[in-house]
Design an enzyme around this catalytic site. Structure first.
Site, PDB file in Angstrom:
ATOM      1  N   SER A 107       0.675  -1.352  -0.055  1.00 27.98           N
ATOM      2  CA  SER A 107       0.069   0.061   0.021  1.00 27.98           C
ATOM      3  C   SER A 107       0.939   1.229  -0.109  1.00 27.98           C
ATOM      4  CB  SER A 107      -0.962  -0.087   1.299  1.00 27.98           C
ATOM      5  OG  SER A 107      -1.533   1.305   1.360  1.00 27.98           O
ATOM      6  N   GLY A 108       0.728   2.131  -0.786  1.00 26.69           N
ATOM      7  CA  GLY A 108       1.362   3.364  -1.128  1.00 26.69           C
ATOM      8  C   GLY A 108       2.519   3.453  -2.003  1.00 26.69           C
ATOM      9  N   THR A 112      -2.171   2.048  -8.040  1.00 26.29           N
ATOM     10  CA  THR A 112      -3.243   2.572  -8.684  1.00 26.29           C
ATOM     11  C   THR A 112      -2.923   3.565  -9.829  1.00 26.29           C
ATOM     12  OG1 THR A 112      -4.699   2.087  -6.626  1.00 26.29           O
ATOM     13  CG2 THR A 112      -5.497   3.854  -8.245  1.00 26.29           C
ATOM     14  N   ASN A 157      -0.915   5.434   2.888  1.00 31.23           N
ATOM     15  CA  ASN A 157      -1.379   5.998   1.569  1.00 31.23           C
ATOM     16  C   ASN A 157      -2.647   6.617   1.840  1.00 31.23           C
ATOM     17  OD1 ASN A 157      -1.707   6.443  -0.899  1.00 31.23           O
ATOM     18  ND2 ASN A 157      -2.259   4.375  -1.653  1.00 31.23           N
ATOM     19  N   SER A 160      -5.337   4.743  -0.521  1.00 35.60           N
ATOM     20  CA  SER A 160      -5.162   3.340  -0.802  1.00 35.60           C
ATOM     21  C   SER A 160      -6.281   2.487  -1.198  1.00 35.60           C
ATOM     22  CB  SER A 160      -4.683   2.962   0.823  1.00 35.60           C
ATOM     23  OG  SER A 160      -4.466   1.483   0.720  1.00 35.60           O
ATOM     24  N   SER A 161      -6.039   1.679  -2.311  1.00 36.34           N
ATOM     25  CA  SER A 161      -7.123   0.548  -2.623  1.00 36.34           C
ATOM     26  C   SER A 161      -7.223  -0.535  -1.730  1.00 36.34           C
ATOM     27  CB  SER A 161      -6.730   0.010  -4.158  1.00 36.34           C
ATOM     28  OG  SER A 161      -6.521   1.306  -5.027  1.00 36.34           O
ATOM     29  N   GLY A 387      -0.231  -5.906  -2.354  1.00 28.00           N
ATOM     30  CA  GLY A 387       1.179  -6.434  -2.544  1.00 28.00           C
ATOM     31  C   GLY A 387       1.123  -7.334  -0.904  1.00 28.00           C
ATOM     32  N   GLU A 389       1.849  -8.194   2.551  1.00 23.07           N
ATOM     33  CA  GLU A 389       1.626  -7.466   3.734  1.00 23.07           C
ATOM     34  C   GLU A 389       2.229  -8.193   4.873  1.00 23.07           C
ATOM     35  OE1 GLU A 389      -2.293  -6.244   4.291  1.00 23.07           O
ATOM     36  OE2 GLU A 389      -2.401  -4.884   2.594  1.00 23.07           O
TER      37      GLU A 389
END
Length: 1108
Positions: A107-108, A112, A157, A160-161, A387, A389
């Protein structure tokens, strides 16, 4: 010599990690840092792109950059995401290979944004056209909608998605986009009810409260204050750099472009508001007589407002929060819920309501953007998924996310090795097996159907009796204890039983990216994802248009006692489908890396990047790429780049490119074990060999540059000397010409002066003679004028004197006659003179008035409003009455001239005025046009003889209309026949009857208020004529057609009155679908014609040119 760029030119660090020498984790990170410090955020590993998030805007995504990378070889320019997107698009378009682009990272890291860049590049380089641009716009505008409902601010992020997205973009044989299909994976719905500190709920909640109008919030029963909603965290409600109000407007606009109807948007906002209201419902305990606790709602105001939004009876939902009904075979048992269970039920409903709404949004977007044609499509898939984690506290969500990444790593290694092997076989190079870590054993540990972790978790959730996270962990310890990648405090594989880093309620898995510690707490509940049946049934009873679709299991007629599938089972099935889909396509990889946790530019945190490089398996990827040959290049570009290193190949090689490369390598004495010749490429084993060639090329280029400079300087000096010599000759020639020109000009000027003086003297002499002659003529004229004036004045005086004498005689005679009359009638004058004078005066005034009225009478036209002015005030009443009588008389005269047919026409004109006057903009232009009826002369025209004979009744109207096609908005010419009993549509060319509608089956006619000729014939549901749905037609004689239809309905005794609906937006039934026809005013295009376009499956938009 044509100069071509290359990946190796002006390289900062190493642009392709395969060429990194020596290869180690430290050198890998140092190369990334070096390139990142110079704003080079992209680096290759063969065909894989590593993307570093710069946390700032860079000038490398401009339209010029798009054109620079368009149709270029992958290694021809410096590393860029556009190069990968172009390679994938050209392979799809030219080689007919389905593609997929896999974007991974934590994330970040910029996943996206990377997917947006890929889609924007493909949209920029594919074809153009109105339909193509519409499809591209819809595909691009689906992103803001999904981001609003699926993204949130996290500590890592700001956007973040919180879901995985896979989009298949479908192309035609030309490479133009036709549509797409979106699949979503594992929305983090737990975020709806609870967010970690420093994070926010999904964007849409804040966007709605910040950007909606006061009227919209009032309808949704919401307040702008975030603090009034329990589901919204307050510590991070406002995020720097995020304008929630502007983003809300962007989302509304994007939903309109994608194809959402206005009522659908309103329904979605109502469900979002309902989730916020649901979070404010609180419970209190209440003791029952049997000693058990029961939950009750504290304040029912939020419950009431939520029920009003969703159309649910308040008592039904209130009972569902207090009781739970369990069904087993034919028995039903109802139990009360305590406060904790009630809060669990509330949160479960909120999570399910939001997650199902999100799934419905994805489905609805797919309906709008799916390809309309059924032919085979080329497909490019874009996967934007979470991704690997590794957090301090890892739970069920991290477990299945990491399971998905294990599967992606497995397919990545398999496809990479397969691609390498295929190229070696294609080029005739001997393939040697490459040893690498195969993570299939880890995937089997998780997904095995017999003793995998997911299978055991499902088994625990489904078995009767007491099920807890502890029993699940005990089962893992029993079955997985011997597995080499599983550890727990009680497993035999744990080397240190006293290791305090491994708590009792946790287990550890050795993933390909490293060891991850999972806390077993919450695994069972999150996998169950239960929603009480009472709540599902309460939701199904709602009158809201969306709720019934979101909760189909609540239908009492379709009660299913079977337990719904678990979250783990559903995700495993989705991942399996995704893997099968990816294996059918050619893969392209983008690995996103986050340089720091501060979201700041120019900061490179080595430990964080090292961690990501490890769990992304980037070094493993480089080793796989370098296991055979590190570099390969086609013979033509290789010879073009290095031919200056050999005298035999420089400057031009006349033979085949491969022979030239062989001569070049032999001349440079490169060891044979360092390279191999393929069929179309040369393969170089060690990067040192490539760098040796580059160094020799750099030195040779310096020598060539010196030679070129020497030749250029000599040429420049010779050219300068020749230019000076030529200039001296030119200057001398110009000066001599200039001197002769000056001399000639002086002689010419002197001659001109002498001539001018001579001509002036002659002109002045002639002028004096003409002036004298003119003065003599003027003197004669003046004397004659004075004499004639004197004669005229004398004659005038004589005539005036004579006239005065005659007038005096007449006056004296008149006075004398008057005196005689007055003397004779003096005795009668005193009694009657006043009345007679008055009557005489009035008589003369009336006579004068009528004579004047006769001479100034207006025309006989009934529409002529002119009337002579009133001469005297006392005649006001008479004047008005005479005007009225005259108007009635001339109207009678005008009517007496009418035939019966003309009377009928004017009656229809009057009826048209009652229907359309001040309601439709087209009506004023139709007033002056007579209603002709039979515009085709169908009874006389032999072309329509067969059609005329097929109609039994008299044809009242025959005209050519356009039947509108709902698929594309284009019109087809049809003959329109109207009789007293039916409407007939026939083919214009053949005269064949296409449709016949009885007038009793016609319920209404819909038209717009604009100046267009569109009208819809609405048919009764269930009638024989309504099988194919309503008719949408366009005619130049719309006013006449609808007036005659209305006249027939009003005069016929066996038919109902026809309704005329005048509106700029109405619904038309096409077979089973209702389509909205919307009329808008637009600037004139292609003349002033009205155009009809299909916006989506449910909307036809008619553009009417604006009138000045």
């Amino acid at each position: 010599m044509e100069v071509k760029t290359s990946l190796l030119d002006n390289m900062i660090g190493v642009g392709d990690m395969v060429l990194l020498e020596p290869l180690s984790e430290d050198s890998f990170l140092e190369n990334l840092r070096n390139r990142f410090d110079h704003s080079e955020i992209y680096t290759y590993i063969g065909s894989v792109v590593i993307s570093m998030n710069p946390y700032r805007s860079l000038p490398i995504f401009t339209p010029d950059k798009v054109e620079e990378y368009r149709n270029r070889n992958f290694y021809e320019l410096s590393p860029h995401i556009y190069a990968l997107a172009d390679e994938a698009y050209r392979s799809l378009r030219d080689q007919d290979k389905d593609q997929c682009i896999l974007i991974t990272g934590e994330s970040g890291a910029g996943k996206t944004e990377a997917s947006k860049l890929v889609m924007s590049y493909v949209a920029a380089v594919c074809g153009k056209g109105q339909e193509v641009n519409k499809v591209k716009e819809q595909l691009l505008q689906s992103n803001p909608v999904l981001e609003a409902f699926g993204n949130a601010k996290t500590v890592r992020n700001d956007n973040s998605s919180r879901f995985g997205k896979y989009m298949d973009i479908e192309f035609d044989f030309k490479g133009d986009p036709l549509g797409g299909v979106i699949s979503n994976y594992l929305l983090e719905k737990s975020r709806v009810v609870k967010q970690p500190r420093g994070e926010r709920n999904f964007h849409v909640f804040y966007q709605l409260l910040s950007g909606a109008s006061d009227d919209t919030l009032k309808k949704l029963k919401l307040d702008r204050d975030f603090s009034k909603y329990n589901y919204l965290s307050l510590d991070s409600a406002v995020v720097n750099g995020l304008d929630d109000a502007a983003n809300f407007r962007t989302v509304r606009n994007a939903m309109q472009i994608v194809g959402f109807m206005e009522d659908e948007v309103q329904s979605v906002l109502e469900l979002v508001a309902a989730v916020l209201k649901l979070g404010n419902i609180e419970f209190k305990p209440e003791s029952r007589c049997n000693g058990t606790d029961e939950s009750r709602i504290k304040d029912k105001n939020d419950l009431k407002e939520m029920c009003e939004l969703l159309g649910i009876e308040q008592s039904v939902l209130e009972r569902a929060f207090s009781y739970r009904t369990v069904e087993a075979k034919m028995e039903k048992v109802s139990t009360t819920l305590n406060v904790a269970q009630a809060y669990y039920a509330r949160d479960a409903l909120a999570k399910n309501l939001y997650s199902r709404l999100f799934s419905w949004l994805v489905t609805r977007i797919n309906e709008s953007i799916k390809a309309q044609t059924k032919t085979r499509h080329k497909v490019m898939g874009v996967l934007d998924i979470y991704g690997f984690e590794i957090f301090e506290d890892n739970s069920f969500e991290q477990f299945i996310i990491n399971y998905c990444n294990e599967k992606l790593q497995q397919i990545f290694i398999e496809l990479t090795l397969r691609e390498e092997q295929e190229e070696y076989v294609r080029e005739g190079i001997e393939w040697t097996n490459i040893e690498y870590f195969n993570n299939a054993i880890i995937c089997d540990l998780i997904e095995n159907n017999q003793n995998g972790i997911l299978a055991m978790l499902d088994e625990e959730c489904l078995r009767p009796g007491t099920v807890t996270d502890e029993t699940f962990l005990d089962k893992l310890n029993t079955i997985c204890a011997e597995h080499q990648h599983f550890e727990s405090r009680l497993s035999k594989n744990s080397k240190f039983l006293n290791d305090h880093s491994l708590p009792h309620n946790c287990f550890r898995i050795q993933h390909y990216a490293g060891k991850v510690l999972y806390r077993a707490e919450g695994f069972v509940d999150k996998n169950n994802d239960l929603l009480y049946r009472d709540l599902s049934q309460a939701m199904y009873k709602a009158n809201h248009s969306l709720i019934k679709q979101l909760f189909p299991e609540g239908n009492p007629a379709k009660v299913n006692l079977k337990r719904p599938p678990t979250a783990g089972f559903q995700f495993k099935a989705s991942v399996g489908t995704l893997m099968r889909n990816l294996q059918t396509k050619n893969p392209n990889y983008i690995r996103c890396i986050k340089p720091n946790d501060k979201k700041a530019s120019h900061i490179f945190t080595e430990s964080l990047v090292r961690h990501q490089v490890r769990y992304l398996g980037l070094l493993e990827n480089v080793r796989v790429r370098r296991a055979g040959y590190a570099f390969r290049q086609a013979y033509e570009p290789c010879l073009e780049r290095y031919k200056m290193l050999c005298k035999r190949t420089w400057p031009h090689w006349r033979g085949p490119a491969r022979e030239g490369v062989e001569v070049l390598m032999a001349d440079l004495q490169v060891p044979l074990e360092e390279f191999s010749y393929g069929r179309s490429k040369i393969f170089i084993r060690n990067p040192r060999t490539l760098f040796f060639l580059e160094e020799r090329r750099r030195q040779c280029l310096q020598d060539l540059a010196t030679l070129i400079q020497k030749i250029y300087r000599g040429w420049k000096c010779r050219s300068h000397f020749l230019l000076l010599k030529k200039s001296q000759v030119v200057v001398a020639a110009w000066y001599r010409r200039y001197a002769q020109q000056k001399k000639y000009q002086r002689i010419k000027s002197a001659t001109t002066v002498v001539q001018s003086y001579t001509r002036g003297w002659q002109a002045r002499k002639l002028l004096r003679e003409l002036k004298y002659q003119k003065r003599c003529e003027e003197a004669v004229t003046t004397i004659a004028a004075f004499w004639h004036g004197t004669q005229a004045r004398r004659e005038l005086r004589r005539l005036k004197e004579e006239a005065r004498r005659k007038h005096a005689v007449a006056v004296i005679w008149a006075y004398w006659q008057g005196l005689k009359v007055r003397r004779e009638y003096r005795k009668f004058f005193r009694a009657n003179a006043g009345k007679k004078i008055y009557d005489f005066t009035i008589q003369r005034i009336m006579q004068k008035y009528f004579l004047g009225l006769k001479s100034s009478m207006p025309s006989m036209s009934p529409i002529d409003k002119n009337w002579p002015a009133r001469p005297y005030v006392f005649l006001d009443g008479v004047h008005t009455e005479l005007r009225r009588i005259f108007h009635l008389w001339r109207c009678k005269k005008y009517r007496s001239q009418f035939t019966e047919e003309k009377k009928a026409v004017y009656e229809e004109k009057l009826e048209a005025s009652e229907i359309f006057k001040d309601k439709k903009a087209l009506y004023p232009s139709s007033v002056s046009q007579p209603f002709k009826g039979d515009y085709l002369e169908i009874s006389k025209n032999p072309k329509y003889q067969k059609l005329n004979s097929s109609v039994d009744e008299k044809v009242l109207l025959a005209d050519v209309v356009n039947k509108i096609n709902r698929a594309n908005g284009k019109g087809t010419a049809r003959i329109f026949l109207l009789t007293k009993k039916s409407v007939v549509l026939a083919d214009q060319k053949t005269g064949q009857v296409k449709a016949s509608v009885a007038l009793p089956d016609l319920t209404s006619v819909s038209v717009s208020t604009q100046s267009d000729g569109f009208f819809a014939l609405r048919l009764k549901e269930g009638s024989a004529s309504a099988v194919k749905g309503d008719f949408l037609l366009s005619s130049e004689h719309l006013i006449e057609i609808i007036t005659k239809l209305h006249h027939i309905g009003s005069t016929s005794a066996d038919q109902e009155q026809l309704n005329i609906d005048i509106s700029d937006e109405f619904l038309v039934q096409f077979k089973q679908d209702k389509v909205c026809v919307k009329f808008i005013q637009a600037a004139p295009k292609n003349g002033n014609s009205v155009s009809c376009k299909r916006k989506n499956n449910r909307l036809l938009e008619v553009s009417v040119p604006t009138t000045a």
